[in-house]
Write a protein that holds these residues in place. Structure first.
Motif, PDB file in Angstrom:
ATOM      1  N   VAL A   1      10.477 -12.478   6.371  1.00 33.78           N
ATOM      2  CA  VAL A   1       9.118 -12.013   6.675  1.00 33.78           C
ATOM      3  C   VAL A   1       8.993 -10.553   6.276  1.00 33.78           C
ATOM      4  O   VAL A   1       9.824  -9.724   6.659  1.00 33.78           O
ATOM      5  N   LEU A   2       7.946 -10.254   5.502  1.00 31.21           N
ATOM      6  CA  LEU A   2       7.563  -8.869   5.208  1.00 31.21           C
ATOM      7  C   LEU A   2       6.178  -8.667   5.803  1.00 31.21           C
ATOM      8  O   LEU A   2       5.184  -9.164   5.280  1.00 31.21           O
ATOM      9  N   SER A   3       6.113  -7.953   6.921  1.00 31.48           N
ATOM     10  CA  SER A   3       4.842  -7.754   7.616  1.00 31.48           C
ATOM     11  C   SER A   3       4.364  -6.326   7.421  1.00 31.48           C
ATOM     12  O   SER A   3       5.150  -5.379   7.446  1.00 31.48           O
ATOM     13  N   GLY A   4       3.063  -6.185   7.230  1.00 36.14           N
ATOM     14  CA  GLY A   4       2.447  -4.894   6.998  1.00 36.14           C
ATOM     15  C   GLY A   4       1.111  -5.078   6.299  1.00 36.14           C
ATOM     16  O   GLY A   4       0.698  -6.208   6.006  1.00 36.14           O
ATOM     17  N   PRO A   5       0.401  -3.999   6.001  1.00 41.49           N
ATOM     18  CA  PRO A   5      -0.921  -4.115   5.359  1.00 41.49           C
ATOM     19  C   PRO A   5      -0.810  -4.616   3.927  1.00 41.49           C
ATOM     20  O   PRO A   5       0.127  -4.285   3.200  1.00 41.49           O
ATOM     21  N   ASP A   6      -1.781  -5.452   3.518  1.00 37.75           N
ATOM     22  CA  ASP A   6      -1.768  -5.963   2.148  1.00 37.75           C
ATOM     23  C   ASP A   6      -2.267  -4.892   1.179  1.00 37.75           C
ATOM     24  O   ASP A   6      -2.800  -3.855   1.577  1.00 37.75           O
ATOM     25  N   SER A   7      -2.095  -5.172  -0.116  1.00 30.82           N
ATOM     26  CA  SER A   7      -2.433  -4.196  -1.145  1.00 30.82           C
ATOM     27  C   SER A   7      -3.944  -4.052  -1.301  1.00 30.82           C
ATOM     28  O   SER A   7      -4.691  -5.028  -1.164  1.00 30.82           O
ATOM     29  N   ARG A   8      -4.380  -2.842  -1.602  1.00 31.66           N
ATOM     30  CA  ARG A   8      -5.797  -2.587  -1.884  1.00 31.66           C
ATOM     31  C   ARG A   8      -6.074  -2.546  -3.384  1.00 31.66           C
ATOM     32  O   ARG A   8      -7.222  -2.441  -3.785  1.00 31.66           O
ATOM     33  N   THR A   9      -5.022  -2.613  -4.198  1.00 32.34           N
ATOM     34  CA  THR A   9      -5.206  -2.434  -5.640  1.00 32.34           C
ATOM     35  C   THR A   9      -4.739  -3.614  -6.477  1.00 32.34           C
ATOM     36  O   THR A   9      -5.228  -3.799  -7.591  1.00 32.34           O
ATOM     37  N   THR A  10      -3.805  -4.432  -5.982  1.00 30.42           N
ATOM     38  CA  THR A  10      -3.241  -5.526  -6.768  1.00 30.42           C
ATOM     39  C   THR A  10      -3.734  -6.868  -6.251  1.00 30.42           C
ATOM     40  O   THR A  10      -3.463  -7.243  -5.099  1.00 30.42           O
ATOM     41  N   VAL A  11      -4.476  -7.590  -7.077  1.00 29.78           N
ATOM     42  CA  VAL A  11      -4.978  -8.914  -6.699  1.00 29.78           C
ATOM     43  C   VAL A  11      -3.838  -9.931  -6.801  1.00 29.78           C
ATOM     44  O   VAL A  11      -3.074  -9.922  -7.767  1.00 29.78           O
TER      45      VAL A  11
ATOM     46  N   ARG B   1       0.833  -1.197   0.000  1.00 25.94           N
ATOM     47  CA  ARG B   1       0.000   0.000   0.000  1.00 25.94           C
ATOM     48  C   ARG B   1       0.877   1.259   0.000  1.00 25.94           C
ATOM     49  O   ARG B   1       1.947   1.269   0.610  1.00 25.94           O
ATOM     50  N   PRO B   2       0.431   2.308  -0.622  1.00 25.16           N
ATOM     51  CA  PRO B   2       1.145   3.583  -0.533  1.00 25.16           C
ATOM     52  C   PRO B   2       1.085   4.155   0.876  1.00 25.16           C
ATOM     53  O   PRO B   2       0.125   3.928   1.618  1.00 25.16           O
ATOM     54  N   SER B   3       2.133   4.865   1.250  1.00 26.52           N
ATOM     55  CA  SER B   3       2.202   5.575   2.535  1.00 26.52           C
ATOM     56  C   SER B   3       1.912   4.648   3.716  1.00 26.52           C
ATOM     57  O   SER B   3       1.174   4.996   4.637  1.00 26.52           O
ATOM     58  N   ALA B   4       2.481   3.454   3.672  1.00 24.24           N
ATOM     59  CA  ALA B   4       2.284   2.472   4.742  1.00 24.24           C
ATOM     60  C   ALA B   4       3.643   2.013   5.264  1.00 24.24           C
ATOM     61  O   ALA B   4       4.650   2.069   4.558  1.00 24.24           O
ATOM     62  N   THR B   5       3.672   1.565   6.503  1.00 25.99           N
ATOM     63  CA  THR B   5       4.915   1.138   7.150  1.00 25.99           C
ATOM     64  C   THR B   5       5.004  -0.383   7.159  1.00 25.99           C
ATOM     65  O   THR B   5       4.028  -1.071   7.489  1.00 25.99           O
ATOM     66  N   TYR B   6       6.197  -0.896   6.831  1.00 21.81           N
ATOM     67  CA  TYR B   6       6.439  -2.339   6.755  1.00 21.81           C
ATOM     68  C   TYR B   6       7.733  -2.672   7.490  1.00 21.81           C
ATOM     69  O   TYR B   6       8.632  -1.826   7.615  1.00 21.81           O
ATOM     70  N   THR B   7       7.813  -3.917   7.937  1.00 21.46           N
ATOM     71  CA  THR B   7       9.029  -4.440   8.563  1.00 21.46           C
ATOM     72  C   THR B   7       9.471  -5.685   7.816  1.00 21.46           C
ATOM     73  O   THR B   7       8.681  -6.622   7.631  1.00 21.46           O
TER      74      THR B   7
ATOM     75  N   VAL C   1      14.651  -4.554   9.267  1.00 18.67           N
ATOM     76  CA  VAL C   1      14.639  -3.167   8.819  1.00 18.67           C
ATOM     77  C   VAL C   1      13.198  -2.734   8.617  1.00 18.67           C
ATOM     78  O   VAL C   1      12.371  -3.508   8.135  1.00 18.67           O
ATOM     79  N   THR C   2      12.886  -1.512   9.009  1.00 17.73           N
ATOM     80  CA  THR C   2      11.550  -0.944   8.852  1.00 17.73           C
ATOM     81  C   THR C   2      11.596   0.204   7.854  1.00 17.73           C
ATOM     82  O   THR C   2      12.530   1.006   7.867  1.00 17.73           O
ATOM     83  N   PHE C   3      10.589   0.278   6.994  1.00 14.50           N
ATOM     84  CA  PHE C   3      10.551   1.333   5.986  1.00 14.50           C
ATOM     85  C   PHE C   3       9.102   1.750   5.741  1.00 14.50           C
ATOM     86  O   PHE C   3       8.164   1.018   6.074  1.00 14.50           O
ATOM     87  N   THR C   4       8.935   2.922   5.154  1.00 13.34           N
ATOM     88  CA  THR C   4       7.614   3.452   4.817  1.00 13.34           C
ATOM     89  C   THR C   4       7.543   3.715   3.322  1.00 13.34           C
ATOM     90  O   THR C   4       8.458   4.322   2.750  1.00 13.34           O
ATOM     91  N   THR C   5       6.491   3.226   2.688  1.00 16.57           N
ATOM     92  CA  THR C   5       6.339   3.404   1.247  1.00 16.57           C
ATOM     93  C   THR C   5       5.937   4.843   0.925  1.00 16.57           C
ATOM     94  O   THR C   5       5.390   5.568   1.760  1.00 16.57           O
TER      95      THR C   5
END
Length: 305
Positions: A155-165, A87-93, A125-129
């Motif tokens: 592991v890539l943890s964070g919110p899933d995409s709202r636009t890409t199936v 997702r845009p503007s989201a934080t992931y680890t 490492v943590t980053f924000t899109t």
């Protein structure tokens, strides 16, 4: 007094309720596919990854049976990469375990590394899109002309995409089949937050997270079923995977390896008298004497009567 007790109980409920609600929040899914490289059991060790030459899934994982192994050269770092919808503007680890030579883990938005070590070392490492970011490229690699490295349990943890199936799962296979249950495993889909299992064309179950396996129970003995799996995210549901057929074992009246009970030994009868062997009478020693020419003298021999 009763009013005070009721008031304290009400206040206590207000204090406890938020903690209970926060404990019920499910963990974020792992958006990486084949992050433990266990697809090697299906003969496709690097499924879902794009890798340099000199990389493979070798025996000896951090938690499972396999791990990624890369051998860098003078011109290549033995990199493996995977594109994941986000997702845009989201934080992931992003995290994982590495050992061996120099190892690097990250995305185009940031990364981390570990020096050579013979022990498994955790990287994170943590980053924000950005506001327009829809996917990230996760990479893991060694360094030029350095020793081979291993990586596992990424592991890539964070919110899933709202636009890409997500794309459909692959390598669906049944295992551990009994007369009433079957385990299904598959190679997951990047960006999937859960999976739906279809049995004979009907939705049968949905996984609680992104773990690519499920055990189905309550099936009829000796029955045959066709299964397929789809990947799900907030953006939607993928097409079904290639179907597989699972044949259950027939019913068994008794366990196939029932323990055999042995009867206890008969009681030993008490014996009177001396418990040992019967004593023999003592030996009587006799002495014979030889004389004459060539005789060597008296020779004593013990004989039993």
């Amino acid at each position: 007094m009763h009013r005070l007790t009721a008031c304290l109980a009400f206040v206590g409920a207000l204090i406890v309720a938020p903690a209970a609600a926060s404990a019920a929040v499910p963990p974020q899914p792992n958006l990486l596919a084949n992050s433990d490289f266990e697809s090697a059991a299906h003969g496709r060790p690097l499924a879902r990854w794009t890798c340099d030459a000199g990389t493979t899934a070798a025996w000896g994982g951090h938690s499972g049976q396999y791990s990624l192994t890369g051998t860098p050269t003078l011109t290549a770092t033995a990199e493996c990469a995977q594109s994941v919808p986000v997702r845009p503007s989201a934080t992931y680890t992003l995290s994982g375990w590495v050992r061996g030579g120099y190892a690097f883990l990250g995305t185009e938005l940031g990364g981390t590394w570990a020096p050579p070590s013979g022990q498994w070392t955790r990287l994170s490492v943590t980053f924000t899109t950005g506001p327009t970011t829809t996917d990230v490229r996760v990479h893991v690699h060694g360094w030029y002309a350095q020793a081979a490295f291993a990586a596992d349990d990424l592991v890539l943890s964070g919110p899933d995409s709202r636009t890409t199936v997500p794309v459909p799962p692959i390598d669906l296979a049944p295992s551990e089949t009994t007369s009433h249950s079957v385990r299904l495993t598959w190679t997951g889909s990047p960006g999937a937050s859960r999976y739906r299992i279809h049995q004979d064309g009907v939705l049968r179950a949905t996984t609680a997270g992104s773990e690519p396996s499920v055990v189905l129970t309550g099936l009829a003995p000796g029955s045959s079923h066709v299964f397929a799996v789809s990947a799900v995210s907030t953006a939607g549901e993928s097409a079904l995977s290639e179907p597989v057929t699972a044949n259950l074992m027939p019913a068994q009246d008794t366990p196939p390896y029932a323990p055999v009970r042995s009867s206890p030994p008969p009681p030993r009868r008490a014996r009177s008298g001396w418990p040992g062997r019967r004593c023999r009478p003592p030996a009587t020693a006799t002495t014979s004497t030889a004389t004459g020419p060539g005789s060597r003298g008296a020779t004593g021999r013990r004989t039993w009567p």
